[in-house]
Enzyme design. Sequence first.
Site, PDB file in Angstrom:
ATOM      1  N   ARG A  21      35.025  32.709  34.832  1.00 16.62           N
ATOM      2  CA  ARG A  21      33.863  32.857  34.999  1.00 16.62           C
ATOM      3  C   ARG A  21      33.367  34.372  34.548  1.00 16.62           C
ATOM      4  NH1 ARG A  21      34.097  37.305  38.233  1.00 16.62           N
ATOM      5  NH2 ARG A  21      35.962  37.711  39.018  1.00 16.62           N
ATOM      6  N   ARG A 319      56.556  31.081  64.716  1.00 17.62           N
ATOM      7  CA  ARG A 319      56.166  30.573  63.378  1.00 17.62           C
ATOM      8  C   ARG A 319      54.718  30.607  63.267  1.00 17.62           C
ATOM      9  NH1 ARG A 319      60.599  27.010  65.040  1.00 17.62           N
ATOM     10  NH2 ARG A 319      59.156  25.643  65.697  1.00 17.62           N
ATOM     11  N   CYS A 339      40.689  37.084  46.412  1.00 14.46           N
ATOM     12  CA  CYS A 339      41.521  36.689  45.698  1.00 14.46           C
ATOM     13  C   CYS A 339      43.077  36.446  46.108  1.00 14.46           C
ATOM     14  CB  CYS A 339      41.641  37.527  44.271  1.00 14.46           C
ATOM     15  SG  CYS A 339      40.244  37.644  43.529  1.00 14.46           S
ATOM     16  N   SER A 361      44.061  33.916  42.910  1.00 12.64           N
ATOM     17  CA  SER A 361      43.822  34.182  41.735  1.00 12.64           C
ATOM     18  C   SER A 361      44.436  35.578  41.457  1.00 12.64           C
ATOM     19  CB  SER A 361      42.378  34.296  41.538  1.00 12.64           C
ATOM     20  OG  SER A 361      41.765  34.840  40.088  1.00 12.64           O
ATOM     21  N   ASP A 363      45.007  38.312  38.728  1.00 10.72           N
ATOM     22  CA  ASP A 363      44.922  39.297  37.362  1.00 10.72           C
ATOM     23  C   ASP A 363      45.984  40.262  37.047  1.00 10.72           C
ATOM     24  OD1 ASP A 363      44.276  41.538  35.463  1.00 10.72           O
ATOM     25  OD2 ASP A 363      42.242  41.972  36.508  1.00 10.72           O
ATOM     26  N   HIS A 401      46.923  34.926  35.526  1.00 11.53           N
ATOM     27  CA  HIS A 401      46.620  34.935  34.291  1.00 11.53           C
ATOM     28  C   HIS A 401      46.551  36.253  33.749  1.00 11.53           C
ATOM     29  CE1 HIS A 401      43.307  35.018  37.561  1.00 11.53           C
ATOM     30  NE2 HIS A 401      42.855  36.222  36.621  1.00 11.53           N
ATOM     31  N   LEU A 402      46.492  36.353  32.317  1.00 12.30           N
ATOM     32  CA  LEU A 402      46.173  37.459  31.833  1.00 12.30           C
ATOM     33  C   LEU A 402      45.026  37.320  30.781  1.00 12.30           C
ATOM     34  CD1 LEU A 402      49.727  38.331  30.046  1.00 12.30           C
ATOM     35  CD2 LEU A 402      48.153  39.848  31.516  1.00 12.30           C
ATOM     36  N   ALA A 457      37.803  42.927  34.064  1.00 10.30           N
ATOM     37  CA  ALA A 457      37.129  41.699  33.830  1.00 10.30           C
ATOM     38  C   ALA A 457      36.100  41.464  35.008  1.00 10.30           C
ATOM     39  CB  ALA A 457      37.587  40.504  33.392  1.00 10.30           C
TER      40      ALA A 457
END
Length: 458
Positions: A21, A319, A339, A361, A363, A401-402, A457
């Site tokens: 994005r 639980r 995220c 997600s 970074d 991700h990088l 980013a």
Amino acid sequence: MRQYLDLLEHVLDHGVKKEDRTGTGTLSVFGHQMRFDLSEGFPLLTTKKMFTAGIIDELIWFISGSTNVNDLPDRTKKWWTPWQSADGGLGPIYGEQYRRSRWWFQVVPDIREQPKVCKNQELFAGVGDIGPTSRARGQSREMAILKSTWREMLKRCYVEKSKAFKHYGATGVHVDTAWLNFDNFMRDAVHLPGWNMKRMWPSYFSLDKDTLAASNCYSAETCMWASHDEQGYNTSTNKPFYATSPDGTETLFASIGEMHRVFGMNLSAVHRCLNKKLVTHHGWSNFRYADGEGKVFRFREVDQLMSLIANLVYDPHSRRHMINLWHTPAMVHANLPCCHGSVIQFHVANGELSASVYQRSVDTLIGLPVNIASYALLTLMVAQVCGYEPGDFVWTGGDCHLYLNHLEQARLQLTREPRKLPTMKLNQDVKDIFEFKFEDFTLEGYDPHPHIKAEVAV
């Protein structure tokens, strides 16, 4: 933190090039897990210097329930300013989901006919059998809470001199016959939803019949322990009713109070319309009580952090020690949807508290080291206030991700040897998670490699 470096290397070696994005592009792998034994040190990255003050600031900000950048210390605001609105707001992100997770549901109002009760002066409020349990000496704090709740419930429903009677007993609100006996009430009340919250914060929660069932009867089937804020959204001052709007739409209301809150209608005027003393009010017409078959909307607002703390203390082996920060309907309105923390689960064993976090997600270069330290710190805080020792912290990532402009920085980190983990010490006098301040945290033995600069980013 060799586990972290292994993930960096894995993404560099096996990551698939993808668009994203931000328009930056990434190398991405899907699915990864790391485990950190918190007894071996605080998992703060040593292959580059971390901004520890920002990690503490942000976590305290999350816990406070704030979603406004202006509530962060100046030194940490830059982490969130790229996504802020004009007033500093960020939408329903982490703080709101921790402290005010909200949703609506529909329920058929449980409206019951009020049974005739023959009052007896020897009974409490003329109707209540106190029973042997209530008379016993040396009672616990929980027993005192239950006795007080039972007595107030009976007074509002059956004592005409009570200030609350006109809103309850006089309108048909009553108590199930079984609950007129205290022992029966006590047996059921400790199994109602929210009981651990009531035990932990007795002044903030009370018995409620409207949130779950939109009912006119206090009973084991209709009641829960709800916060006063939550009850304010679901107050039922009378029976559910229908009314036709000025444009001809027939609407079902859970209560007169709901019509007042939503449309600003005068409570007295609505009462008169329902009693056929007025025909219309502000263009609304055809007022009539519901027959109990129609559904009404109910509103829930749950403080997930308060619920977690209470249940870890009173029901440690459950639980269901869960927090969910990804609330799908709310994320549409978030400036940056959550995220991390999609699922946070806690686990108690052998006197130790462990936590597991799923992050949708990741970074991996900039965000992940902060996230690992932040959730490890949260685990230390929760463990302290609940009376446990820290156990393990388990992190699971989805899209790891990088960004393509972070590859050289990642390779630089891989040339550095991890150093001994530092120790994070908490002020042992703090017993309430909402009372922690920045000064209550001391990081000792932190000897990192130099900071590595990289652009976020956006």
